[in-house]
Design an enzyme around this catalytic site. Structure first.
Site, PDB file in Angstrom:
ATOM      1  N   LYS A   1      -8.988   5.778 -18.953  1.00  0.00           N
ATOM      2  CA  LYS A   1      -9.350   6.295 -20.264  1.00  0.00           C
ATOM      3  C   LYS A   1      -8.160   6.190 -21.220  1.00  0.00           C
ATOM      4  CE  LYS A   1     -13.013   6.998 -17.876  1.00  0.00           C
ATOM      5  NZ  LYS A   1     -13.326   8.252 -17.210  1.00  0.00           N
TER       6      LYS A   1
ATOM      7  N   TYR B   1     -17.173  15.992 -14.979  1.00  0.00           N
ATOM      8  CA  TYR B   1     -17.446  14.556 -15.017  1.00  0.00           C
ATOM      9  C   TYR B   1     -18.483  14.245 -13.935  1.00  0.00           C
ATOM     10  CZ  TYR B   1     -16.727   9.568 -14.458  1.00  0.00           C
ATOM     11  OH  TYR B   1     -16.929   8.223 -14.364  1.00  0.00           O
TER      12      TYR B   1
ATOM     13  N   ARG C   1       0.847  -1.204   0.000  1.00  0.00           N
ATOM     14  CA  ARG C   1       0.000   0.000   0.000  1.00  0.00           C
ATOM     15  C   ARG C   1       0.878   1.249   0.000  1.00  0.00           C
ATOM     16  NH1 ARG C   1      -1.438   1.832   4.602  1.00  0.00           N
ATOM     17  NH2 ARG C   1      -2.208  -0.107   5.482  1.00  0.00           N
TER      18      ARG C   1
HETATM   19  C1  LIG Z   1     -13.737   8.679 -15.929  1.00  0.00           C
HETATM   20  C2  LIG Z   1     -13.375  10.007 -15.443  1.00  0.00           C
HETATM   21  C3  LIG Z   1     -13.124  10.244 -14.090  1.00  0.00           C
HETATM   22  C4  LIG Z   1     -13.268   9.155 -13.047  1.00  0.00           C
HETATM   23  O1  LIG Z   1     -12.358   8.129 -13.233  1.00  0.00           O
HETATM   24  P1  LIG Z   1     -12.625   6.568 -12.838  1.00  0.00           P
HETATM   25  O2  LIG Z   1     -11.376   5.917 -13.295  1.00  0.00           O
HETATM   26  O3  LIG Z   1     -13.851   6.133 -13.565  1.00  0.00           O
HETATM   27  O4  LIG Z   1     -12.815   6.538 -11.372  1.00  0.00           O
HETATM   28  C5  LIG Z   1     -12.760  11.511 -13.704  1.00  0.00           C
HETATM   29  N1  LIG Z   1     -12.673  12.519 -14.595  1.00  0.00           N
HETATM   30  C6  LIG Z   1     -12.915  12.345 -15.905  1.00  0.00           C
HETATM   31  C7  LIG Z   1     -12.798  13.488 -16.858  1.00  0.00           C
HETATM   32  C8  LIG Z   1     -13.284  11.090 -16.376  1.00  0.00           C
HETATM   33  O5  LIG Z   1     -13.546  10.913 -17.666  1.00  0.00           O
END
Ligand SMILES: *Cc1c(COP(=O)(O)O)cnc(C)c1O
Length: 389
Positions: free
Chosen positions: A205, A108, A56
């Site tokens: 992403k 988001y 961790r």
């Molecule tokens: C998906 C996303 C998040 C959150 O991320 P996770 O990996 O789904 O927890 C935050 N900001 C933006 C712009 C995103 O597209």
């Protein structure tokens, strides 16, 4: 790892993506850095270990990822998290009761939910404004303002905020400036270079890019801030598994070529949609008609792979989605496969109707995460879906 890793200073982005912090592993010479799938590490004697004691706190595979991402953002210190939301939650822990945050108003959806429905309970105060107008930010400043949290471009309206202008305000007032850089990836935008204090990602992403990992990251330059985030990363414990770190490291190696293809395809689709009578409006920062086109050219080195289009009504959006054969109807973005999202019923269902209508998020809006498939197939798919709408 640090002394044997390639010195990346001076290398260009695509080279850093492959080599930064990733010299061959010390013991075996493995060219691909291994997955150290272990929770704990042997001490040499009481009080003495080889730099790792518990995963961790730190893990070698995670450390390589953190150093690699820091290099890509041109920052000094990187931190990996179990999700983008875990990264954002950890950053919120830098604040305390009574502190005020100014944030972009079409965030988001999950970030908006965290701020509104969770963090408010702990005595944090949020003001959501259109940060693309700098006057709105200065107008919202209070003595208690401790953070400006900006998403640029926004999701799903693709509005831009001038990172440099915001950082000038935040520096003057000693306010932490956070930029969610998920939509552009460090390939197209590097907020730290523009003066932001923290750049943040959902690595789920573009950075991972293959729709098979949930992850997050933050990168900073300031040593004191890095120490505080490192402490909170360990204290709150929202860390990724070594295997997930390894998958993201593997993916980042192709980030540059993927981003170029995402952009090329997105630009072709934006131009195609602009010329279709069924489409009332196209939102893509790479179109000269976009209100922030000039800013886009200034603060980003490309326009990215995300765009939205107004089809006029929920029924039309529904029909369009049903007609698509290559695009998959799904949340998330930034993967090699093309996705379509209907924000109002999917990612942004938690945002109240009057609020979302204020910034143009209508029932007929669809968002495209343009993948890297053959552009002929993507255009053919969208064309036939519009024809039969
Ligand atoms: C998906 C996303 C998040 C959150 O991320 P996770 O990996 O789904 O927890 C935050 N900001 C933006 C712009 C995103 O597209």
């Amino acid at each position: 790892m640090s002394d044997k890793s390639h010195n990346q200073n001076g290398f260009k982005f695509a080279t850093k993506a492959i080599h930064a912090a990733q010299g061959p592993e010390e013991i075996t010479g493995a060219v691909t850095y291994p997955i150290f799938q272990t929770s704990t590490f042997a001490y040499l004697e009481p009080g003495k270990h080889k730099g790792y004691d518990y995963s961790r706190t730190a893990n070698p595979t995670r450390k390589v990822l953190e150093e690699n991402l820091a290099a890509l953002e041109n920052g000094k210190f990187g931190f990996a998290f179990a999700s983008g939301m875990a990264a954002i939650t950890t950053l919120m822990l830098l604040l305390k009761k009574g502190d005020h945050v100014i944030s972009t108003h079409n965030l988001y959806g999950g970030t908006y939910r965290l701020f509104e429905n969770v963090m408010k309970k702990f005595g944090l105060d949020f003001t959501f404004v259109d940060t693309s107008e700098i006057g709105n930010v200065t107008g919202a400043l209070r003595d208690s303002t401790k953070m400006i949290f900006v998403e640029t471009p926004t999701n799903p309206m693709l509005n831009l905020t001038d990172i440099k202008a915001i950082s000038e305000i935040s520096k003057k007032q000693n306010i932490m400036h956070v930029v969610d850089n998920t939509f552009m990836s460090p390939y197209f935008q590097r907020p730290l270079e523009l003066g932001a204090d923290i750049t943040l990602h959902s690595t789920t992403k573009y950075l991972n890019g293959h729709a098979d990992v949930i992850g997050g990251a933050a990168v900073v330059n300031d040593e004191n801030l890095a120490e505080r985030i490192g402490f909170l990363q360990n204290a709150a414990g929202g860390v990724p598994s070594p295997f997930d770190c390894w998958l993201i490291l593997r993916s980042v190696k192709t980030l540059a070529v993927r981003m170029r293809q995402h952009e090329e395809n997105a630009l072709a689709i934006a131009n195609f949609l602009e010329n279709r009578k069924e489409v009332e409006k196209v939102y893509y920062p790479g179109l000269p008609a976009h209100p922030h086109y000039e800013l886009a050219k200034k603060q980003m080195s490309g326009f990215g792979g995300m765009l939205s289009a107004e089809l006029g009504a929920f029924e039309k959006a529904k029909k369009f989605a049903a007609n698509l054969r290559v695009f998959i109807l799904a949340e998330s973005l930034g993967g090699v496969e093309s996705l379509l999202c209907h924000p109002v019923s999917m990612t942004h269902a938690v945002v109240p109707k009057d609020e979302r209508l204020e910034f143009g998020m209508t029932d007929g809006l669809v968002r495209f995460s343009v993948g890297i498939e053959d552009i002929d197939d993507l255009l053919e798919d969208i064309g036939q879906a519009l024809d039969n709408m």
